[in-house]
Design an enzyme around this catalytic site. Structure first.
Site, PDB file in Angstrom:
ATOM      1  N   TYR A   1      -4.047  14.848  -2.997  1.00 13.90           N
ATOM      2  CA  TYR A   1      -4.471  14.133  -1.801  1.00 13.90           C
ATOM      3  C   TYR A   1      -5.577  14.873  -1.065  1.00 13.90           C
ATOM      4  CZ  TYR A   1      -3.820  10.587   1.807  1.00 13.90           C
ATOM      5  OH  TYR A   1      -3.998   9.521   2.671  1.00 13.90           O
TER       6      TYR A   1
ATOM      7  N   HIS B   1       1.703   4.389  -2.928  1.00 13.94           N
ATOM      8  CA  HIS B   1       1.644   5.850  -2.963  1.00 13.94           C
ATOM      9  C   HIS B   1       2.797   6.425  -3.791  1.00 13.94           C
ATOM     10  CE1 HIS B   1      -1.756   6.624  -0.435  1.00 13.94           C
ATOM     11  NE2 HIS B   1      -1.249   6.005   0.611  1.00 13.94           N
TER      12      HIS B   1
ATOM     13  N   HIS C   1       0.831  -1.212   0.000  1.00 16.61           N
ATOM     14  CA  HIS C   1       0.000   0.000   0.000  1.00 16.61           C
ATOM     15  C   HIS C   1       0.861   1.255   0.000  1.00 16.61           C
ATOM     16  CE1 HIS C   1      -3.432   2.592   1.445  1.00 16.61           C
ATOM     17  NE2 HIS C   1      -2.400   3.276   1.929  1.00 16.61           N
ATOM     18  N   GLU C   2       1.807   1.332   0.928  1.00 15.98           N
ATOM     19  CA  GLU C   2       2.586   2.562   1.070  1.00 15.98           C
ATOM     20  C   GLU C   2       3.494   2.813  -0.135  1.00 15.98           C
ATOM     21  OE1 GLU C   2       1.809   4.659   3.133  1.00 15.98           O
ATOM     22  OE2 GLU C   2       0.646   3.494   4.560  1.00 15.98           O
TER      23      GLU C   2
ATOM     24  N   GLU D   1      -5.793   6.824  -2.224  1.00  9.31           N
ATOM     25  CA  GLU D   1      -5.814   5.786  -1.199  1.00  9.31           C
ATOM     26  C   GLU D   1      -6.328   4.462  -1.761  1.00  9.31           C
ATOM     27  OE1 GLU D   1      -4.882   5.286   1.913  1.00  9.31           O
ATOM     28  OE2 GLU D   1      -3.859   7.215   1.946  1.00  9.31           O
TER      29      GLU D   1
ATOM     30  N   ASP E   1      -9.612  14.371   7.493  1.00 10.05           N
ATOM     31  CA  ASP E   1      -9.112  13.317   6.598  1.00 10.05           C
ATOM     32  C   ASP E   1      -9.052  13.804   5.159  1.00 10.05           C
ATOM     33  OD1 ASP E   1      -8.091  10.779   5.998  1.00 10.05           O
ATOM     34  OD2 ASP E   1     -10.085   9.937   5.647  1.00 10.05           O
TER      35      ASP E   1
ATOM     36  N   HIS F   1      -9.605   8.422   3.345  1.00 11.85           N
ATOM     37  CA  HIS F   1      -9.540   7.042   3.824  1.00 11.85           C
ATOM     38  C   HIS F   1     -10.919   6.402   3.938  1.00 11.85           C
ATOM     39  CE1 HIS F   1      -5.475   8.308   5.186  1.00 11.85           C
ATOM     40  NE2 HIS F   1      -5.185   7.057   4.891  1.00 11.85           N
TER      41      HIS F   1
END
Length: 816
Positions: free
Chosen positions: A391, A380, A376-377, A400, A470, A475
């Site tokens: 974002y 990005h 996942h990271e 995301e 957020d 998210h």
């Protein structure tokens, strides 16, 4: 006692505005899709008569985007993909100033341009001379961030950056760049100073845009996106693994390896927040079993393994060499703590724009180095080097969502290869102490996310996105993209939150991942929204598998399943817009609710349904045009009986609103009765045949309409089937056989006039403007020749409905 009524928000209908034109003749155009702003989002040319070659790129851009003398498009990169397409990307400039998040790409095969796509900003007369200096703007940016300490104030981090980049002038201190960016509150292009602000305490990193005229912050785009030899290493989450590493001297092994790209390196932050103070993990015999200790040092193996597995997935499945497609080194830092010494572990993992960072967790999480979190990271990082989705709001939710897609895809690919047991559709199942995981892609509602665009759990977007909200629900609203991907892979059927019954035949992980990657890497731009993602993913599937293929159908139907666009109908994914309805819901059912509805073959008794019940999937009673029908209904109470009003609507012409004449079929006076009440109505002979929606609204406020979030009461939706009626009683009595969004409306946003262009230059015979409640507006005036005078409209969003006598066209526009 009941609370007093508070102001209620008027909610917008949950459909998406997008204009599509098929089979155009000009310049060999086969299809043109317009964005909500009215600018071309995708232009596809006829394969048998391509209009341009790559040598004509500037001409193509000038003609198709209608460039003004102040607009410039400068080529930024050219890539060749495995299908043989050349993708030539151009960044937009205005009077020599770069326009952030605006770029356009020409897609060519054998030199002929097949299509063009991207985001183009139409800018009026904008002054590009700054009124404040970069240094003054930086002070505004720092005041906005409000950190106690910044990276450039740490001498060790500054020295480390200079060493890492082999550049004695390298610094974390922000250097101002003059750009044009859309103001997040007004949406208008604004001259701004752009700064990369990296805060150390509290931790954050973002691009901060400061209005070069006023000194106010107009946009924040987060860079740190919170997530949530051969060694034998007993990892915490993926068993004992063989990991490539290196030895520097005999008996000293460390977690660095250089068989993949420019290397993969994993370091120990030792529960500190400094990268330059981090040290190597070392082992004497290269059997790292003793790292399974109270300090969780075994998670270093997970980080190292996760980075290697992620590199392998991108290389072997998509032919991409590391996250930047140029073999970039992947550096991971384990045991990171943003506030050392406070006794609380860091409950996060993130990509900071150059390295991976993992906390040890605390009350909610175990150390955050699980395989899907790694995927996942680093996902990005892939996004940053491709679509670079801003974002915030919808683009941030997709940022995301794509990272979750890659986390799931990498986890499944690696687990299948190594025989691991993982939960593909749960994100973070290995690290979550309290719940099954952070997010569920197969059932987003289970973790408080929407599975339908603007459906249950959808978080409203905002003009002031910050970390506290957020960034506009990135998210949360990512659940829509997650569930779309799940449906493309696995298929399934059901009814979504807006009443659309869907059926998707899945095509498996490999095809779905290839389509998602092509969508992200080839077509999406920084400001893309969900409507654009639908357009581009259908195009990506067409590129890969052909028009009308099973993959194109799956992609299209999966978007329909999550409430974005129409189901597939054999037209290559370009189909009439489905009927969508506004939201109506009682905010509280603590005192009263609908407990009984009966009409023909439909009978339902119930308790409170949280303010809204979607019964459109139940068997629909048949109502014959011209007949009188009786509907029965009653209110339920938890205590004292309050005066309640019932309003019942039927959308007879199936245009998605309940405000047309005769569609309010029941409107009762206030009553405290708990007995069943009945009312009769006559189905008009002009009602459109087929299934449509019945909406029952019960509220103790007589002002409640068909499109409200209201304080007390409940709304229930059902389906009814009309028979014996006409094909369609259109606007002002004009017969129209179908509804479509395939027409041009510009400029959008509009100030004084809207230009309307119907396909094949059809004559406009009827025009209607509806507000967000679905009520008709009378202050507009159609002046002929495709011109609608909207000068008298208040600022806001409206729905434009146009008829040529055969087809009714509908889409939204914004009045500035």
């Amino acid at each position: 006692m009941k609370k007093k009524y508070s102001a209620v928000a008027v909610l917008l209908a949950s459909g998406l505005a997008c204009s599509t034109t098929q089979a155009q003749d000009k310049a060999g155009i086969q299809q043109k899709v317009l964005s909500e702003k009215g600018t071309p989002e995708l232009i596809a040319f006829r394969a048998d008569a391509p209009a341009y070659t790559l040598n004509d790129a500037r001409k193509a851009l000038a003609e198709q985007l209608q460039l003004a003398t102040s607009d410039q498009m400068l080529r930024s990169k050219t890539e060749i993909d495995p299908l043989g397409y050349a993708h030539e990307r151009y960044d937009q400039y205005y009077k020599g100033i770069k326009v952030e998040h605006a770029s356009y790409t020409l897609h060519a095969k054998q030199g002929s341009v097949q299509s063009m796509s991207g985001n183009f900003e139409r800018i009026g007369n904008l002054n590009v001379t700054p009124a404040i200096s970069a240094s003054a703007a930086l002070q505004s940016a720092l005041q906005f961030v409000g950190a106690k300490k910044y990276m450039w104030q740490d001498a060790r981090e500054e020295a480390g950056l200079k060493e890492e980049q082999n550049n004695p002038a390298a610094t974390y201190k922000p250097q101002g760049e003059l750009v044009i960016v859309n103001n997040q509150e007004t949406g208008k292009p604004t001259l701004a100073w752009k700064f990369n602000v990296y805060a150390q305490l509290p931790l954050s990193r973002a691009y901060i845009y400061v209005d070069a005229a006023t000194g106010t912050v107009v946009l924040q785009d987060a860079i740190i996106k919170h997530a949530a030899g051969t060694a034998t290493f007993a990892t915490a989450y993926s068993g004992t693994r063989s990991l490539a590493n290196e030895t520097v001297v005999a008996g000293q092994y460390r977690l660095r390896e250089y068989t993949r790209g420019l290397g993969i390196e994993t370091y120990n932050c030792r529960k500190g927040n400094s990268y330059t103070s981090a040290v190597d993990f070392t082992d004497a015999d290269n059997s790292w079993t003793e790292y399974n200790n109270a300090n969780f040092d075994n998670v270093a193996g997970d980080a190292h393994f996760g980075a290697q597995a992620t590199f392998d997935y991108w290389k072997l499945v998509h032919g991409r060499s590391s996250y930047d497609n140029a073999n970039a080194k992947i550096k991971s830092y384990v045991h990171f703590d943003d506030t050392p010494g406070d006794g609380v572990g860091y409950e996060n993992a993130y990509w900071n724009g150059s390295v991976m960072t993992y906390g040890d967790g605390a009350t909610r999480f175990r150390p955050l180095t699980a395989l899907d979190v790694c995927g996942h990271e680093i996902g990005h990082a892939v996004c940053e080097k491709t679509a670079n989705l801003t974002y915030q709001n919808e683009s941030g939710a997709m940022n995301e969502g794509f990272s979750d897609i890659w986390g799931a895809a990498i986890e499944e690919y690696t687990a299948a290869k190594l025989g691991l047991t993982k939960s593909t559709w749960i994100i973070g199942e290995d690290i979550d102490k309290q719940r099954p995981g952070l997010r569920s892609m197969s059932n987003p509602n289970a973790e408080g996310q929407p599975d339908t665009y603007k459906g249950t759990y959808w978080k409203a977007t905002t003009t002031s996105p910050t970390q506290s909200n957020d960034y506009g629900g990135v998210h949360t609203n990512s659940g829509v993209l997650n569930h779309w991907f799940y449906r493309v892979v696995a298929g399934g059927s059901g009814t979504n939150d807006i009443g659309s019954a869907f059926n998707v035949t899945g095509v498996g992980m490999d095809a779905a991942a290839k389509i998602a990657y092509r969508t992200e890497s080839v077509y999406l731009t920084a400001s893309s929204n969900y409507a654009a993602a639908r357009t581009y993913s259908i195009q990506a599937a067409t590129d890969l598998y052909g028009a009308g293929s099973a993959q194109v159908q799956a992609v299209t139907n999966a978007w329909y399943a999550v409430g974005v666009g129409a189901a597939y109908s054999g037209g290559g994914g370009t189909t009439p817009t489905p009927t969508t309805y506004c939201t109506s819901k009682g905010n509280s059912v603590a005192y009263e609710f609908i407990d009984y509805v009966s009409l023909g073959t439909l009978t339902r008794s119930s308790g409170a349904d949280a303010g809204y019940y979607n019964g459109t999937a139940l068997t629909a009673p048949t109502l014959t045009a011209g007949t009188t029908q009786t509907i029965s209904f009653s209110a339920g109470f938890t205590g004292s009986a309050y005066s309640e009003y019932f309003k019942i609507y039927i959308d007879y012409n199936q245009n998605g609103v309940f405000t047309d004449a005769g569609e309010l079929v029941v409107s009762t006076a206030a009553s405290t009765s708990t007995t069943t009440r009945s009312a009769s109505f006559t189905v008009p002979v002009s009602a459109k045949n087929g299934k449509t929606r019945l909406r029952a609204v019960m509220s103790d406020n007589s002002a409640t309409t068909s499109c409200n979030a209201y304080s007390y009461g409940e709304t229930e939706d059902y389906s009814v089937t009309i028979s014996g009626g006409t094909t369609f009683a259109g606007l002002n009595g004009i017969s129209a056989s179908r509804v479509s969004s395939q027409f041009d409306v510009y400029p959008n946003p509009a100030t004084d006039r809207l230009n309307i262009a119907l396909p094949n230059n059809a004559e406009v015979v009827s025009v209607q403007v509806l507000d967000v409640r679905g009520a008709a507006i009378s202050v507009t005036r159609y002046e002929g020749n495709g011109q609608l005078n909207v000068a008298g409209l208040a600022k806001g969003m409206y729905t434009l409905t146009v008829s040529d006598g055969q087809t009714t066209y509908r889409q939204r526009f914004v009045k500035e």
